[in-house]
Design a protein around this motif. Structure first.
Motif, PDB file in Angstrom:
ATOM      1  N   ASP A  50       4.740   3.993   8.399  1.00 58.08           N
ATOM      2  CA  ASP A  50       5.781   3.419   7.545  1.00 58.08           C
ATOM      3  C   ASP A  50       5.228   2.407   6.546  1.00 58.08           C
ATOM      4  O   ASP A  50       5.959   1.940   5.661  1.00 58.08           O
ATOM      5  N   ARG A  51       3.967   2.056   6.685  1.00 58.28           N
ATOM      6  CA  ARG A  51       3.299   1.194   5.707  1.00 58.28           C
ATOM      7  C   ARG A  51       2.425   2.015   4.765  1.00 58.28           C
ATOM      8  O   ARG A  51       1.545   1.470   4.091  1.00 58.28           O
ATOM      9  N   GLY A  52       2.659   3.314   4.747  1.00 56.04           N
ATOM     10  CA  GLY A  52       1.963   4.180   3.804  1.00 56.04           C
ATOM     11  C   GLY A  52       0.580   4.600   4.237  1.00 56.04           C
ATOM     12  O   GLY A  52      -0.211   5.075   3.423  1.00 56.04           O
ATOM     13  N   ALA A  58      -4.169  -2.737   9.255  1.00 60.24           N
ATOM     14  CA  ALA A  58      -3.278  -2.764   8.087  1.00 60.24           C
ATOM     15  C   ALA A  58      -3.639  -3.897   7.143  1.00 60.24           C
ATOM     16  O   ALA A  58      -3.621  -3.734   5.911  1.00 60.24           O
ATOM     17  N   ASP A  59      -3.983  -5.058   7.698  1.00 58.90           N
ATOM     18  CA  ASP A  59      -4.371  -6.191   6.867  1.00 58.90           C
ATOM     19  C   ASP A  59      -5.647  -5.882   6.088  1.00 58.90           C
ATOM     20  O   ASP A  59      -5.749  -6.170   4.885  1.00 58.90           O
ATOM     21  N   ALA A  60      -6.621  -5.277   6.757  1.00 61.71           N
ATOM     22  CA  ALA A  60      -7.885  -4.947   6.093  1.00 61.71           C
ATOM     23  C   ALA A  60      -7.692  -3.914   4.992  1.00 61.71           C
ATOM     24  O   ALA A  60      -8.429  -3.901   3.998  1.00 61.71           O
ATOM     25  N   LEU A  61      -6.686  -3.045   5.151  1.00 62.60           N
ATOM     26  CA  LEU A  61      -6.462  -1.966   4.200  1.00 62.60           C
ATOM     27  C   LEU A  61      -5.450  -2.331   3.118  1.00 62.60           C
ATOM     28  O   LEU A  61      -5.137  -1.498   2.252  1.00 62.60           O
ATOM     29  N   GLY A  62      -4.928  -3.538   3.185  1.00 60.99           N
ATOM     30  CA  GLY A  62      -3.900  -3.916   2.223  1.00 60.99           C
ATOM     31  C   GLY A  62      -2.633  -3.110   2.391  1.00 60.99           C
ATOM     32  O   GLY A  62      -1.976  -2.741   1.407  1.00 60.99           O
ATOM     33  N   ALA A  63      -2.299  -2.819   3.652  1.00 64.19           N
ATOM     34  CA  ALA A  63      -1.125  -1.994   3.951  1.00 64.19           C
ATOM     35  C   ALA A  63      -0.175  -2.746   4.870  1.00 64.19           C
ATOM     36  O   ALA A  63       0.296  -2.210   5.871  1.00 64.19           O
ATOM     37  N   SER A  64       0.100  -3.978   4.538  1.00 62.93           N
ATOM     38  CA  SER A  64       0.922  -4.818   5.402  1.00 62.93           C
ATOM     39  C   SER A  64       2.412  -4.650   5.168  1.00 62.93           C
ATOM     40  O   SER A  64       3.227  -5.044   6.004  1.00 62.93           O
ATOM     41  N   THR A  65       2.789  -4.054   4.049  1.00 63.65           N
ATOM     42  CA  THR A  65       4.192  -4.006   3.655  1.00 63.65           C
ATOM     43  C   THR A  65       4.791  -2.635   3.925  1.00 63.65           C
ATOM     44  O   THR A  65       4.184  -1.599   3.625  1.00 63.65           O
ATOM     45  N   LEU A  66       5.994  -2.625   4.476  1.00 66.26           N
ATOM     46  CA  LEU A  66       6.705  -1.378   4.716  1.00 66.26           C
ATOM     47  C   LEU A  66       7.061  -0.710   3.391  1.00 66.26           C
ATOM     48  O   LEU A  66       7.348  -1.377   2.392  1.00 66.26           O
ATOM     49  N   LEU A  67       7.019   0.617   3.391  1.00 68.03           N
ATOM     50  CA  LEU A  67       7.395   1.373   2.187  1.00 68.03           C
ATOM     51  C   LEU A  67       8.886   1.199   1.890  1.00 68.03           C
ATOM     52  O   LEU A  67       9.695   1.048   2.799  1.00 68.03           O
TER      53      LEU A  67
END
Length: 743
Positions: A532-534, A734-743
């Protein structure tokens, strides 16, 4: 192996250096362990280990160092706290916390477990069954989700058992056939050595019989006078089957069987018809089964096929038309295994002279995993096209020219897992558990077919997923990566259905690849938080696993082990070139032997990963396997080879063991996750690895050790702690990948 003069070589006490970015951009000081050179020489090769002293588990200095590592980890990852809490809440909000399992019939009772909102552990329960013997009698009763279930008897409340304990885990249970006594094994340390207690279910009182330091495996004799249990040796190898006569001192318990070969694993179980105790001794390449007939215990354990025959097999004794038969799942002239039916009397003759009737022939495209029987049918677990399946065949004409055709339950998804969920021997149904990547676990009863008819699937339950979950919002596809030698490696690619394939997304690739263990499709609530964070989530079914049959496993073990690592890198390259992700936004994750995989690919291709999470990682494999006194080391020789006696194996392992191949490159963000009381992969392996990585890496990314001081191989105990652990891992990625935000 350890330099006896190492105490004289102690350098300065543990210091702190190596700045790394903290939560708010301020530097945090990573713990730097002192270096105590310990020399190891094997086959003329010299290796100096500077951090072997961290193995001294009872040392206050070691404990202080590990606590300092955790404090550093807390500082470095403090900025992920809100993300961790968000993911934890997402898991919690999708989970129906008050829930129960589908009851399973055993003798005169229906047994089930239930969970209660706010409580961390399961409650084991039962309700009385009727006994008219009809199909309706094998229909699970409808029991309510609430606390007050009509006729319910609480056998064991895990929450009460866990009170006052820092760790709690059940390691097995057994009930007598009359339903009066219940034996259960409790671990309060995380070391997977259990205390066995016995409860009188008529009174709720514990018997005075208490057995300490027991391994997995419990069962009662048919007359309820004797409890059989397993004991492990000092290297955590199960090697003794012991018998405890109820009411007698534990000190007088007798050894029914002892296995002295340090490279062999021992266990036991009941035959399907419960007429025999089956003691199994084996490794990954050959085995031996010994049967104890409960009706004639004076005969002692009877060997079926001796290990000297070099056959890997499982045996199931049963009566067919009044004749004692043995159903064999074996690899005799069958790399993917096959199934044969043999008269029990044949085993008095040498193997070459025995008459084995083929029941399921060998196939290069079908891997036979195992077989069992009910009173009317043979049940076979097999793997075809990477998928685990179940087939059933009537017993009546088994092993003859007129054998009934096999019948397989049919499901409507391409990628799924269908596995046995247990059954009673005389039941007209078998229990199946079905799941896929986006289908929550379903429990079916499969009505065994009669007179060539197809069986019937009866859905008993689908695990509820809350929070508006819809399977159609996600997609799972099978893709293939090409390894360097041209081998096609299957991948399971998971993502949201609305994700745009524009080359900008983040990706996580997961792998294991050892012991012929398959990473089968299975639903995961925590995984949804990444999707859900892409994030595109890829499972790489690398060689060393079992997804493509026995040869797939053999092509990734011993002197073929490097194929496992190459396959994972090839899978990473596929993902980078797939058009789904930004190649700079790929992370990797794996645990235990999959943690060795993480360490190996970090050395092979550190530039391909933005972050790596290595869970309880087997990263100091060569040191461990060179010492047969360490837990499970000798048992590992059949998987990796024996570097003690074989110079070629030693050289090969030394070329890939992660700890010994750390090099001066810029490593990505790395989190090594471990537990102080883990007996499978000792905490010292990741602790040493982290120190070596920090001392050699030319990069600036933080390398952290997350250690659970009260946990075991699976981390802390209890479902909420388990959710927190998964939230920590996923937040790190997710933090390392810059994917912390829900789509």
């Amino acid at each position: 192996m350890t330099n006896p003069d190492s105490a004289a070589q102690l350098s300065a006490p543990t210091s702190h250096a190596s700045p790394a970015p903290g939560a708010a951009g301020s530097p945090a000081l990573a713990p730097v362990a002192k270096q105590v050179p310990v020399e190891r020489i094997h086959h003329g090769e010299r290796f100096v280990d500077n951090y072997e002293w961290l193995r001294e588990k009872e040392s206050p200095e070691v404990v202080a160092h590990l606590n300092a590592e955790q404090a550093y980890t807390d500082i470095v990852t403090a900025g992920q706290e809100q993300l961790r809490q968000d993911i934890f809440n997402e898991i919690k909000n999708r989970t129906q916390e008050t829930d129960l399992s589908v009851p399973s019939r055993k003798d005169d009772w229906w047994y089930y477990a239930r969970m209660v909102e706010g409580q961390a552990y399961g409650i084991q329960c039962r309700v009385a069954a009727s006994s008219d013997g009809t199909l309706a009698d094998w229909t699970p009763p409808l029991v309510e989700d609430g606390v007050d279930v009509p006729g319910e008897v609480i056998i064991l409340d895990g929450n009460r058992e866990a009170q006052g304990q820092q760790f709690f885990s059940l390691g097995g249970a057994a009930v007598t056939r009359d339903g009066n006594l219940y034996a259960y094994a409790v671990d309060n340390a995380g070391d997977e050595l259990f205390t066995v207690k016995i409860k009188d279910l008529r009174t709720g009182e514990l018997l005075p019989d208490t057995i300490e330091n027991v391994f997995y495996g419990l069962t009662f004799s048919p007359d309820a006078t004797t409890l059989y249990y397993m004991v492990a040796d000092d290297s955590w190898r199960p090697y003794q089957v012991k018998t405890h006569v109820l009411g007698t001192p534990v000190e007088s318990d007798e050894v029914l069987y002892q296995e002295d070969d340090v490279a062999m694993w021992t266990g036991f179980e009941l035959s399907a018809d419960r007429r025999h105790l089956m003691v199994s001794i084996g490794c990954s390449e050959f085995s031996e089964t010994r049967l104890l007939e409960f009706a004639a215990p004076q005969k002692g354990l009877q060997v079926l096929i001796p290990r000297s025959s070099g056959i890997l097999y499982d045996a199931e004794p049963f009566l067919l038309s009044g004749v004692e038969k043995i159903l064999l799942t074996h690899n005799r002239d069958a790399v993917n295994s096959m199934i044969s039916l043999v008269d029990a009397a044949e085993f008095t003759q040498p193997v070459a002279e025995q008459n084995w009737a083929t029941v399921v022939p060998h196939s290069d495209s079908v891997r036979i995993n195992g077989s069992t029987v009910t009173a009317t049918h043979m049940i076979v677990s097999l793997r075809k096209d990477t998928i685990e399946r179940i087939q059933v065949t009537a017993l009546e004409s088994l092993g003859t020219a007129n054998q009934s055709p096999a019948v397989e339950p049919v499901f409507d998804e391409e990628l799924y897992t269908a596995a046995m969920g247990g059954t009673e021997f005389n039941s007209p149904v078998i229990r199946l558990v079905y799941t896929s990547d986006f289908t929550p676990p379903r429990v079916y009863d499969y009505v065994l077919p009669v007179d060539q008819a197809d069986g019937e699937l009866l859905l008993r339950k689908e695990t509820p997923v809350l929070g508006g979950y819809r399977a159609q919002d996600y997609v799972a596809t099978r893709e293939w990566a090409k390894a360097a030698d041209g081998t096609l490696v299957p991948l399971s690619v998971l993502h949201r259905a609305d994700l745009v394939r524009d080359g900008s997304n983040a990706g996580v690739i997961y792998g294991y690849g050892s012991y012929e263990v398959s990473m089968d499709p299975g639903f995961s609530v925590p995984q949804l938080s990444l999707l859900d964070r892409g994030v595109v989530f890829v499972v790489a079914h690398v060689r060393g696993g079992g997804e493509m049959g026995r040869r797939w496993y053999e092509d990734g073990k011993k002197l073929n082990k490097k194929n496992t690592f190459g396959d994972f890198v090839a899978a990473t390259d596929w993902l980078a070139q797939s058009g789904w992700v930004d190649p700079a936004r790929i992370a990797a994750m794996g645990g235990s032997a999959g943690g060795l995989l993480m360490g190996a690919v970090a050395n092979l291709a550190p530039e391909k990963y933005a972050a790596i999470v290595a869970q309880v990682p087997f990263v100091d494999a060569l040191t461990t396997i060179l010492d047969p006194e360490l837990p499970l080391s000798a048992l590992e020789w059949e998987e990796w080879g024996n570097p003690i006696t074989d110079a070629q194996v030693y050289k090969y392992m030394k070329e890939y063991t992660p700890y010994e191949n750390v090099r001066a490159v810029a490593y990505p963000k790395i989190a090594a996750v471990t537990s102080f009381n883990d007996t499978r992969v000792l905490y010292v392996e990741p602790a040493k690895w982290v120190q070596e990585l920090r001392s050699v890496s030319t990069g600036t990314e933080p390398i952290v050790l997350k250690i659970e001081m009260d946990g075991g191989h699976g981390g802390a105990s209890g479902r909420y702690e388990g959710w927190k652990t998964r939230a920590w891992d996923y937040a790190f990625l997710a933090d390392a990948l810059g994917a912390s935000t829900l789509l």
